[in-house]
Design an enzyme around this catalytic site. Structure first.
Site, short mmCIF file in Angstrom:
data_model
loop_
_atom_site.label_atom_id
_atom_site.label_comp_id
_atom_site.label_asym_id
_atom_site.label_seq_id
_atom_site.Cartn_x
_atom_site.Cartn_y
_atom_site.Cartn_z
N LYS A 193 -12.79 -6.16 10.82
CA LYS A 193 -13.60 -5.22 10.02
C LYS A 193 -15.02 -5.12 10.56
O LYS A 193 -15.61 -4.04 10.60
CB LYS A 193 -13.58 -5.66 8.56
CG LYS A 193 -12.20 -5.50 7.93
CD LYS A 193 -12.11 -6.23 6.60
CE LYS A 193 -10.75 -6.02 5.97
NZ LYS A 193 -10.52 -6.89 4.81
N GLU A 252 -1.98 -15.10 1.41
CA GLU A 252 -0.63 -14.91 1.96
C GLU A 252 0.00 -16.26 2.27
O GLU A 252 -0.71 -17.28 2.37
CB GLU A 252 -0.73 -14.12 3.25
CG GLU A 252 -1.57 -12.88 3.13
CD GLU A 252 -0.80 -11.62 3.45
OE1 GLU A 252 0.25 -11.73 4.08
OE2 GLU A 252 -1.24 -10.56 3.04
N ILE A 291 -13.36 0.85 -1.35
CA ILE A 291 -14.79 1.18 -1.31
C ILE A 291 -15.07 2.25 -0.26
O ILE A 291 -14.76 2.07 0.91
CB ILE A 291 -15.64 -0.08 -0.97
CG1 ILE A 291 -15.29 -1.22 -1.92
CG2 ILE A 291 -17.12 0.25 -1.03
CD1 ILE A 291 -15.91 -2.55 -1.52
N ASP A 304 -9.42 -11.36 10.03
CA ASP A 304 -9.44 -10.11 9.26
C ASP A 304 -10.88 -9.59 9.15
O ASP A 304 -11.15 -8.42 9.41
CB ASP A 304 -8.84 -10.39 7.87
CG ASP A 304 -8.93 -9.20 6.95
OD1 ASP A 304 -8.03 -8.35 6.99
OD2 ASP A 304 -9.91 -9.12 6.17
N GLY A 331 -11.00 -1.89 1.47
CA GLY A 331 -10.06 -1.27 0.53
C GLY A 331 -10.55 0.02 -0.09
O GLY A 331 -10.73 1.03 0.61
N LYS A 384 -6.65 -2.28 10.29
CA LYS A 384 -7.91 -2.75 10.91
C LYS A 384 -7.65 -3.47 12.22
O LYS A 384 -8.42 -3.36 13.17
CB LYS A 384 -8.67 -3.67 9.95
CG LYS A 384 -7.90 -4.92 9.56
CD LYS A 384 -8.06 -5.26 8.11
CE LYS A 384 -6.70 -5.37 7.49
NZ LYS A 384 -6.69 -5.50 6.06
N GLU A 431 -10.47 5.04 6.52
CA GLU A 431 -11.31 4.48 5.45
C GLU A 431 -10.73 3.19 4.86
O GLU A 431 -11.45 2.25 4.56
CB GLU A 431 -11.48 5.52 4.34
CG GLU A 431 -12.38 5.10 3.19
CD GLU A 431 -13.82 4.92 3.62
OE1 GLU A 431 -14.46 5.89 4.01
OE2 GLU A 431 -14.30 3.78 3.59
N VAL A 455 0.83 -1.21 0.00
CA VAL A 455 0.00 0.00 0.00
C VAL A 455 0.87 1.26 0.00
O VAL A 455 0.64 2.19 -0.79
CB VAL A 455 -0.94 0.01 1.23
CG1 VAL A 455 -1.81 1.26 1.23
CG2 VAL A 455 -1.82 -1.25 1.25
N1 LIG Z 1 -2.34 -4.93 1.04
C1 LIG Z 1 -3.63 -4.65 0.97
O1 LIG Z 1 -4.30 -4.96 -0.02
C2 LIG Z 1 -4.32 -3.95 2.12
C3 LIG Z 1 -5.67 -3.61 2.01
C4 LIG Z 1 -6.29 -2.91 3.06
C5 LIG Z 1 -5.58 -2.61 4.19
N2 LIG Z 1 -4.26 -2.98 4.28
C6 LIG Z 1 -3.55 -2.64 5.50
O2 LIG Z 1 -2.47 -1.77 5.19
C7 LIG Z 1 -1.38 -2.02 6.05
C8 LIG Z 1 -0.14 -2.31 5.22
O3 LIG Z 1 -0.36 -3.42 4.38
P1 LIG Z 1 0.67 -3.82 3.22
O4 LIG Z 1 0.02 -4.91 2.47
O5 LIG Z 1 1.11 -2.61 2.48
O6 LIG Z 1 1.87 -4.40 4.09
P2 LIG Z 1 3.36 -4.75 3.57
O7 LIG Z 1 3.41 -4.86 2.10
O8 LIG Z 1 3.81 -5.91 4.39
O9 LIG Z 1 4.21 -3.47 4.00
C9 LIG Z 1 4.49 -3.17 5.34
C10 LIG Z 1 5.50 -2.04 5.39
O10 LIG Z 1 5.76 -1.72 6.76
C11 LIG Z 1 7.18 -1.65 6.95
N3 LIG Z 1 7.50 -2.02 8.33
C12 LIG Z 1 7.28 -3.20 8.95
N4 LIG Z 1 7.75 -3.17 10.21
C13 LIG Z 1 8.28 -1.93 10.39
C14 LIG Z 1 8.92 -1.28 11.47
N5 LIG Z 1 9.11 -1.90 12.64
N6 LIG Z 1 9.34 0.00 11.30
C15 LIG Z 1 9.15 0.63 10.13
N7 LIG Z 1 8.54 0.06 9.06
C16 LIG Z 1 8.12 -1.20 9.19
C17 LIG Z 1 7.78 -2.62 5.96
O11 LIG Z 1 9.11 -2.26 5.71
P3 LIG Z 1 10.04 -3.09 4.67
O12 LIG Z 1 9.40 -2.85 3.33
O13 LIG Z 1 11.36 -2.46 4.77
O14 LIG Z 1 9.95 -4.50 5.10
C18 LIG Z 1 6.84 -2.37 4.75
O15 LIG Z 1 7.31 -1.31 3.98
C19 LIG Z 1 -1.83 -3.15 6.98
O16 LIG Z 1 -2.39 -2.61 8.15
C20 LIG Z 1 -2.92 -3.84 6.18
O17 LIG Z 1 -3.86 -4.52 6.99
C21 LIG Z 1 -3.61 -3.63 3.27
#
Ligand SMILES: NC(=O)c1ccc[n+]([C@@H]2O[C@H](COP(=O)([O-])OP(=O)(O)OC[C@H]3O[C@@H](n4cnc5c(N)ncnc54)[C@H](OP(=O)(O)O)[C@@H]3O)[C@@H](O)[C@H]2O)c1
Length: 445
Positions: free
Chosen positions: A217, A202, A148, A213, A146, A117, A141, A28
């Site tokens: 929500k 995953e 929506i 999850d 996502g 969430k 939001e 994201v």
């Molecule tokens: N992916 C989706 O479709 C989606 C949809 C809705 C909501 N979300 C929510 O959005 C959030 C992020 O999701 P994502 O899919 O983008 O996760 P992600 O791809 O795993 O990215 C997580 C990021 O956080 C960084 N991070 C982890 N631990 C850290 C720390 N201790 N200090 C600083 N940075 C740290 C990671 O750094 P590195 O890159 O260096 O490892 C990475 O850049 C979550 O809360 C998820 O529930 C995601």
């Protein structure tokens, strides 16, 4: 409109910039950076001031060559605490240490936009209290469904109405798996492997397939819909790993389909007392129901309100760009509030309704039995339902050679009564097997 009618870039906007710290630059976060930098002029025009990215916190700085090195840090708390940060956007995930970072930001009067969430379903009260104490905004939001737009309508557009029910498909991974089981006849494990191969599940799918999850929500949706603080612990949760091809076939035979649903209801008891029922479980719904056609990784949420009637929200429930769209919408909102000197909506938990346990939730069941094909079986099964005060809506019996298939669909009854009925029936001597037990939703009876 421009003379040519083509999209023009907005003229530069002067004014004190709104300075943004981004925590997380993964699926994201990468898209947030792309949108934030790629449409900086338009965002400035919409906000009324430039929106400037001043720092990006990640875990492994060497993996982020696209982000200007001067912006990167591995010290998220240090970034949040900087004096030149006005707004914190959090897309890291997890409860700790994220909670500490966001509390530090809010306590210092910095508005927060988050997609987290899990954290909100656990600690919304604490976060809102910190936001209220300092006058900061807390927007989220992207935490549910996502791209929506769903939470803003619940928080703002429907704030003058009385919501009675929110029911939806809020997890794309499980929806993909159930759709695959339905379309190909695959078993749960096979469909899960396919989802993982295509990137819809995953490496550790527990949070999705076990319903965590969706339950987080549901807690957020119920909190907003019913002006009550609902946490994960208040949500009854069942995942999809026990759904079998036999369940899918049983649903198909009755022109139904199986979906993992998040259901949040305002329940009015006989004495007029209100409570909130929030649950996540697989359920059969009629193929004619609007949620039945929501396939693959899409999300859809059905909202029922007394004056508005029925509303349905549909779209991409996950993915980098769709989720970043919701994050950017929130960022524009909090930046506008900052420029205008105002605040968005605070937590609304005044109703403080009690959580209704699942045993008291009113549900319908579909039960498919393999029974001995002999006289009196139907009457004996019907007697067990009557003993538990569960009314039968439909029965279908098909004889084979020595045994028979018996399908019973009930009217609404307390979940506890339905469970005891099924337990008793499973022990009857002429019942060879309980083939499928599934709740039925989307039919008002
Ligand atoms: N992916 C989706 O479709 C989606 C949809 C809705 C909501 N979300 C929510 O959005 C959030 C992020 O999701 P994502 O899919 O983008 O996760 P992600 O791809 O795993 O990215 C997580 C990021 O956080 C960084 N991070 C982890 N631990 C850290 C720390 N201790 N200090 C600083 N940075 C740290 C990671 O750094 P590195 O890159 O260096 O490892 C990475 O850049 C979550 O809360 C998820 O529930 C995601």
């Amino acid at each position: 409109m421009t003379a040519s009618g083509t999209g023009a870039t907005a003229a530069p906007v002067a004014g004190t910039p709104v300075r943004v710290a981004l925590l997380g630059c993964g699926t994201v976060g990468t898209e947030v950076v792309r949108l934030l930098t790629g449409q900086a002029a338009d965002l400035a025009a919409r906000v009324g001031a430039p929106v400037e990215l001043v720092g990006v916190a990640v875990r492994r700085a060497d993996r982020h060559r696209d982000v200007p090195a001067g912006l990167l840090t591995t010290d998220a708390l240090g970034l949040v605490s900087r004096d030149d940060v006005d707004v914190v956007v959090e897309v890291v995930g997890g409860i700790e240490p994220t909670r500490q970072w966001l509390l530090a930001a809010l306590r210092a009067g910095k508005s927060v936009v988050t997609a987290n969430k899990a954290l909100l379903a656990e600690a919304q009260g604490e976060l809102f209290a910190a936001a209220d104490a300092s006058g900061a905004d807390l927007y989220f939001e992207a935490a549910v469904a996502g791209a929506i737009p769903l939470l803003r309508p619940l928080r703002e557009s429907l704030a003058g109405d009385r919501i009675t029910r929110v029911m939806g498909i809020v997890n794309g991974t499980t929806n993909f798996i159930l759709s695959a089981m339905e379309e190909t006849g695959a078993g749960y494990q096979e469909a899960l492997s396919e989802a993982a191969r295509l990137g819809y599940a995953e490496a550790d799918p527990t949070a999705d397939v076990d319903g965590y999850d969706a339950a987080a929500k549901a807690a957020i949706l119920a909190s907003l819909a019913f002006h009550t603080r609902v946490t994960m612990g208040d949500v009854h949760r069942e995942g999809i790993s026990a759904v079998t091809p036999a369940d899918v076939l049983a649903a198909r035979a009755l022109d139904r389909t199986i979906k993992l649903l998040a259901i949040c209801e305002r329940v009015v008891g006989e004495d007029g007392t209100e409570s909130v029922s929030a649950r996540v479980h697989p359920a059969m719904i009629p193929r004619s129901h609007p949620l039945a056609g929501v396939g693959g990784a899409f999300n859809a949420v059905f909202v029922e309100a007394e004056a508005a009637g029925q509303l349905m929200f549909y779209g991409q429930g996950a993915g980098g760009a769709p989720t970043a769209s919701a994050v950017l919408g929130d960022l524009v909102a909090v930046a506008r509030n900052r420029v205008a000197g105002g605040r968005g909506p605070r937590e609304s938990a005044y109703a403080d309704l009690a959580a209704r346990p699942i045993a008291q939730a009113s549900t319908r069941y579909h039960i498919s039995l393999d029974v001995a094909d002999r006289a009196g079986v139907l009457a004996a099964v019907a007697a067990v339902f009557a003993q538990h005060d569960v009314s039968i809506a439909a029965v279908r019996q098909e004889g084979r050679t020595q045994d028979a298939s018996l399908v019973v669909v009930t009217h609404r009854a307390p979940d506890a009564a339905l469970r005891s009925t099924v337990d008793k029936i499973a022990g009857l001597p002429f019942v060879n097997a309980v083939v499928s037990v599934m709740r039925v939703e989307g039919e008002d009876q």
